[in-house]
Design a protein around this motif. Structure first.
Motif, PDB file in Angstrom:
ATOM      1  N   TYR A   1       0.826  -1.200   0.000  1.00 51.51           N
ATOM      2  CA  TYR A   1       0.000   0.000   0.000  1.00 51.51           C
ATOM      3  C   TYR A   1       0.865   1.256   0.000  1.00 51.51           C
ATOM      4  N   GLY A   2       0.217   2.375  -0.280  1.00 50.58           N
ATOM      5  CA  GLY A   2       0.849   3.682  -0.195  1.00 50.58           C
ATOM      6  C   GLY A   2      -0.243   4.736  -0.115  1.00 50.58           C
ATOM      7  N   PHE A   3       0.175   5.981  -0.007  1.00 46.58           N
ATOM      8  CA  PHE A   3      -0.776   7.089   0.086  1.00 46.58           C
ATOM      9  C   PHE A   3      -0.491   8.110  -1.005  1.00 46.58           C
ATOM     10  N   GLU A   4      -1.569   8.749  -1.484  1.00 48.32           N
ATOM     11  CA  GLU A   4      -1.448   9.816  -2.467  1.00 48.32           C
ATOM     12  C   GLU A   4      -2.070  11.074  -1.885  1.00 48.32           C
ATOM     13  N   LEU A   5      -1.371  12.198  -2.019  1.00 46.11           N
ATOM     14  CA  LEU A   5      -1.748  13.445  -1.366  1.00 46.11           C
ATOM     15  C   LEU A   5      -2.187  14.476  -2.397  1.00 46.11           C
ATOM     16  N   PHE A   6      -3.236  15.207  -2.066  1.00 45.13           N
ATOM     17  CA  PHE A   6      -3.735  16.287  -2.934  1.00 45.13           C
ATOM     18  C   PHE A   6      -3.426  17.619  -2.249  1.00 45.13           C
ATOM     19  N   ASP A   7      -2.697  18.495  -2.946  1.00 46.07           N
ATOM     20  CA  ASP A   7      -2.287  19.773  -2.352  1.00 46.07           C
ATOM     21  C   ASP A   7      -3.197  20.939  -2.739  1.00 46.07           C
ATOM     22  N   GLY A   8      -4.314  20.629  -3.376  1.00 52.12           N
ATOM     23  CA  GLY A   8      -5.231  21.663  -3.837  1.00 52.12           C
ATOM     24  C   GLY A   8      -5.162  21.881  -5.323  1.00 52.12           C
ATOM     25  N   LYS A   9      -4.089  21.367  -5.960  1.00 53.50           N
ATOM     26  CA  LYS A   9      -3.922  21.512  -7.410  1.00 53.50           C
ATOM     27  C   LYS A   9      -3.757  20.162  -8.096  1.00 53.50           C
TER      28      LYS A   9
ATOM     29  N   ASN B   1      24.954   1.292   2.874  1.00 52.56           N
ATOM     30  CA  ASN B   1      24.900   2.515   3.671  1.00 52.56           C
ATOM     31  C   ASN B   1      25.325   2.185   5.092  1.00 52.56           C
ATOM     32  N   TRP B   2      25.902   3.155   5.776  1.00 52.77           N
ATOM     33  CA  TRP B   2      26.198   2.961   7.200  1.00 52.77           C
ATOM     34  C   TRP B   2      24.910   2.765   7.992  1.00 52.77           C
ATOM     35  N   GLY B   3      23.807   3.358   7.505  1.00 58.53           N
ATOM     36  CA  GLY B   3      22.531   3.236   8.192  1.00 58.53           C
ATOM     37  C   GLY B   3      22.026   4.534   8.786  1.00 58.53           C
ATOM     38  N   TYR B   4      22.875   5.565   8.797  1.00 58.92           N
ATOM     39  CA  TYR B   4      22.469   6.836   9.402  1.00 58.92           C
ATOM     40  C   TYR B   4      21.693   7.721   8.432  1.00 58.92           C
ATOM     41  N   ASP B   5      21.345   7.174   7.270  1.00 58.07           N
ATOM     42  CA  ASP B   5      20.487   7.852   6.295  1.00 58.07           C
ATOM     43  C   ASP B   5      19.105   7.212   6.258  1.00 58.07           C
ATOM     44  N   GLY B   6      18.650   6.687   7.371  1.00 61.51           N
ATOM     45  CA  GLY B   6      17.349   6.028   7.422  1.00 61.51           C
ATOM     46  C   GLY B   6      16.195   6.999   7.255  1.00 61.51           C
ATOM     47  N   VAL B   7      15.084   6.511   6.694  1.00 63.34           N
ATOM     48  CA  VAL B   7      13.937   7.388   6.449  1.00 63.34           C
ATOM     49  C   VAL B   7      12.617   6.857   7.005  1.00 63.34           C
ATOM     50  N   GLU B   8      12.416   5.564   7.070  1.00 61.93           N
ATOM     51  CA  GLU B   8      11.203   5.011   7.677  1.00 61.93           C
ATOM     52  C   GLU B   8      11.610   4.412   9.018  1.00 61.93           C
ATOM     53  N   TRP B   9      11.340   5.163  10.086  1.00 63.86           N
ATOM     54  CA  TRP B   9      11.926   4.833  11.386  1.00 63.86           C
ATOM     55  C   TRP B   9      11.245   3.689  12.115  1.00 63.86           C
ATOM     56  N   HIS B  10      10.187   3.110  11.521  1.00 63.00           N
ATOM     57  CA  HIS B  10       9.515   1.962  12.134  1.00 63.00           C
ATOM     58  C   HIS B  10       9.785   0.681  11.337  1.00 63.00           C
TER      59      HIS B  10
ATOM     60  N   LEU C   1       3.120   7.439  -2.365  1.00 64.84           N
ATOM     61  CA  LEU C   1       4.206   7.605  -1.402  1.00 64.84           C
ATOM     62  C   LEU C   1       4.161   6.514  -0.339  1.00 64.84           C
ATOM     63  N   PRO C   2       5.323   6.080   0.150  1.00 60.10           N
ATOM     64  CA  PRO C   2       5.319   5.104   1.247  1.00 60.10           C
ATOM     65  C   PRO C   2       4.804   5.736   2.534  1.00 60.10           C
ATOM     66  N   ASP C   3       4.341   4.902   3.417  1.00 59.49           N
ATOM     67  CA  ASP C   3       3.802   5.323   4.711  1.00 59.49           C
ATOM     68  C   ASP C   3       4.951   5.764   5.630  1.00 59.49           C
ATOM     69  N   PRO C   4       4.909   6.970   6.211  1.00 60.63           N
ATOM     70  CA  PRO C   4       5.958   7.341   7.172  1.00 60.63           C
ATOM     71  C   PRO C   4       6.090   6.342   8.316  1.00 60.63           C
ATOM     72  N   ARG C   5       4.974   5.687   8.662  1.00 62.84           N
ATOM     73  CA  ARG C   5       4.999   4.686   9.729  1.00 62.84           C
ATOM     74  C   ARG C   5       5.066   3.263   9.164  1.00 62.84           C
ATOM     75  N   SER C   6       5.583   3.135   7.973  1.00 61.75           N
ATOM     76  CA  SER C   6       5.742   1.820   7.372  1.00 61.75           C
ATOM     77  C   SER C   6       6.578   0.915   8.268  1.00 61.75           C
ATOM     78  N   THR C   7       6.200  -0.350   8.334  1.00 66.73           N
ATOM     79  CA  THR C   7       6.995  -1.321   9.081  1.00 66.73           C
ATOM     80  C   THR C   7       7.788  -2.243   8.158  1.00 66.73           C
ATOM     81  N   ALA C   8       7.601  -2.089   6.844  1.00 63.01           N
ATOM     82  CA  ALA C   8       8.378  -2.877   5.884  1.00 63.01           C
ATOM     83  C   ALA C   8       8.368  -2.180   4.528  1.00 63.01           C
ATOM     84  N   GLN C   9       9.532  -2.153   3.884  1.00 61.59           N
ATOM     85  CA  GLN C   9       9.686  -1.592   2.538  1.00 61.59           C
ATOM     86  C   GLN C   9      10.378  -2.619   1.647  1.00 61.59           C
ATOM     87  N   PRO C  10       9.645  -3.648   1.225  1.00 55.97           N
ATOM     88  CA  PRO C  10      10.284  -4.744   0.476  1.00 55.97           C
ATOM     89  C   PRO C  10      10.913  -4.316  -0.835  1.00 55.97           C
TER      90      PRO C  10
END
Length: 576
Positions: A48-56, A147-156, A62-71
């Motif tokens: 799954y993912g999410f799509e955002l509408f900014d008014g235009k 990567n060393w790992g300090y460039d992580g983006v999905e913290w869960h 996009l992946p979930d910020p609280r994703s628990t897996a990014q296969p």
């Protein structure tokens, strides 16, 4: 995303949000607190993912910020995971930080496999060495495969290339069955540059720069949800993954201005999980502030963390043995500096720092703070990898010098930590490496590294390209030991065994005796009435006025009842 609950996401920046499940999209409704909720319930294995509408216009998926897996990596769809796992280590009762021997490792370079399973295969080796806990460099998803790992983006979530969520749980289970705890290095002070879409959802950052990325928003408007994002990650690692401890990266870069420190809130979670499971959970901070509040108990006005990395001891020991004095080493290099750090942990205690151009730090109350709260080492991923060529001390120091440094650390009352490979004098470097999916990011990273080292006096020709696969491959440990490496390994194992047998991890730092010679006669004596380490921190013979019965040495010093004579870089562990 937690299984068996409706899909939801915090997205205050969006005018509308929709859920994508495989090839279909579904509407989401605005809920309380800028959350959006779908009618669909998450089932394990769904992408799954999410799509955002900014008014235009609508964003890409996009992946979930609280994703628990990014296969499929940080740019792909998230996956719903099932928190259930068939644990076999139910008998694990854990252990507090006191008395531990920590082994820091990078999953991708520790073994040829570069996976959690590869680490499992080495648990017997680590147990036999005397290790009681492994500390994993960050395993959250990052751009690319290296990567060393300090460039992580999905913290869960957990990097799929290492084995993903299930692989990490299998490692924790196997480690606990082997009697070894697991510490996870986590980064909450910045997001990585590759695959960070969180800013499209909400104000996860607040402007400003830590040197690695934008400042994380834990004090500004809407920061409650960002704090919850971090604190929920802490609880996730302790509860679902049964991690024993968390090492908190660079807490001095947290913009924490709240009346309740986020460190206190993290500690409250650790205490809560420990109370409910009867298994100790602890936090170890990395900090450049020399602030004893981190490890002072809450009854003394501190945050009550279990421990802190202490670079001052490393710097003082490293400069004496190696002779290096550039960059942040410029304030060290004397026998007095080493003695001060061994007596009280910090070198800077409200004293002048030439490197910083100001006074720095505050003294620890050694009568109130147990010695085990200070984590010490002869090197770390930082102290090795943040050199121009990633060269290890073992690549330039003699075996006697390497074992001498280890003896000082292991004979001290502090909590010792080894960096992978040092225990056998590894001859492979540990350089900085990455593999961002954006080539421009790779170019900027390489140029930034060269500028950084040029300011510190390094030749930029010594800096390998972080994005070159060869830089990563050369950083993998070589497990074929030479005769010399076998001797170093045997010495490390012996020192750790003696540390246990002689009870050198004594809590009262104020009762530790530390005496020194002069800058021309560089001996160090450290210990107690019954056991003492006498060491020569120079390349010329010395005689120290402490003697007794020789317990062990890497070489053959002369130990008499009232004196110990040591050759260059020799030491003696003596019974007085």
């Amino acid at each position: 995303m937690t299984a068996y609950e409706p899909f939801s996401v915090w997205a205050p920046h969006a005018r509308n949000v929709r859920l994508r499940l495989s090839d279909e999209t579904f509407p989401m409704r605005a809920a309380r607190g800028d959350w959006w909720v779908a009618e669909q319930v998450a089932e394990p294995g769904q992408r799954y993912g999410f799509e955002l509408f900014d008014g235009k216009e609508w964003s890409k998926t996009l992946p979930d910020p609280r994703s628990t897996a990014q296969p499929d990596g940080v740019h792909g769809l998230s996956e719903v995971t099932d928190p259930a796992f068939p644990w076999t280590s139910e008998g694990w009762t854990g252990r507090p930080l006191a008395g531990q021997v920590i082994y820091e490792l990078h999953v991708g370079t520790f073994t040829p496999a570069g996976t959690f399973e590869g680490v499992v295969d080495k648990l017997g080796y680590l147990r036999d060495l005397g290790v009681t806990a492994i500390e994993l460099m960050p395993v959250q998803p990052f751009g690319g495969e290296r990567n060393w790992g300090y460039d992580g983006v999905e913290w869960h979530a957990v990097h799929q290339g290492y084995g993903g969520p299930e692989g990490l749980k299998k490692l924790v289970d196997a480690a606990h069955n082997a009697g070894i705890g697991v510490i996870l290095d986590v980064v909450f002070n910045h997001f990585g540059p590759d695959g960070n879409y969180n800013g499209m959802f909400g104000p996860y950052t607040s402007g400003g720069n830590t040197g690695w990325g934008e400042v994380v928003n834990i004090s500004g408007p809407d920061s409650d949800e960002v704090r919850a994002y971090i604190l929920d990650a802490v609880r996730l690692w302790f509860e679902e993954y049964r991690i024993d401890g968390l090492r908190l990266d660079a807490v001095h870069s947290l913009d924490d201005r709240g009346a309740h420190s986020i460190l206190e809130q993290m500690q409250a979670i650790a205490d809560d999980v420990a109370a409910r499971t009867s298994v100790p959970r602890y936090l170890i901070a990395e900090s450049d502030l020399n602030d004893p509040r981190l490890i002072t108990g809450t009854d003394g006005g501190g945050y009550g963390l279990a421990g802190q990395w202490v670079d001052d001891i490393h710097h003082a020991l490293h400069t004496l043995v190696s002779g290096e004095s550039h960059a942040y080493y410029e304030d060290y290099g004397s026998l007095d500096a080493l003695a001060k750090t061994l007596r009280g942990g910090y070198f800077f205690t409200g004293t002048w720092s030439s490197y910083r151009g100001r006074t720095h730090g505050r003294a620890i109350d050694t009568a109130a703070v147990p010695a085990h709260r200070l984590v010490t080492y002869t090197t770390t991923h930082d102290q090795t990898g943040n050199r121009a060529g990633g060269d290890r001390p073992s690549m330039t120091l003699t075996p006697a010098q390497q074992v001498l440094k280890a003896a000082v650390i292991y004979a001290s009352p502090f909590t010792p930590m080894l960096f992978m490979g040092e225990e056998f004098g590894a001859q492979t470097p540990f350089a900085f490496f990455c593999s961002h999916t954006d080539e421009e990011l790779n170019r900027l990273t390489s140029e930034g590294r060269k500028r950084e080292f040029a300011r510190s006096g390094w030749d930029d020709n010594e800096v390998p390209d972080p994005a070159d696969p060869a830089t990563f491959e050369s950083s993998k440990l070589d497990w074929e030991f030479s005769q010399e490496q076998q001797e170093i390994h045997a010495a490390y194992r012996q020192l750790l065994q003696l540390r246990r047998e002689l009870g050198l991890a004594r809590p009262d730092l104020s009762k530790l005796a530390v005496e020194t010679g002069t800058e021309k006669n560089k001996w160090l004596a450290m210990g107690h009435d019954d056991v003492m380490l006498v060491a020569n921190l120079s390349d010329r013979p010395v005689t120290a006025p402490y003697g007794g019965e020789l317990i062990w040495s890497f070489t053959q010093p002369s130990v008499e009842l009232d004196r110990t004579s040591l050759g260059p870089w020799e030491f003696a562990l003596i019974r007085r």
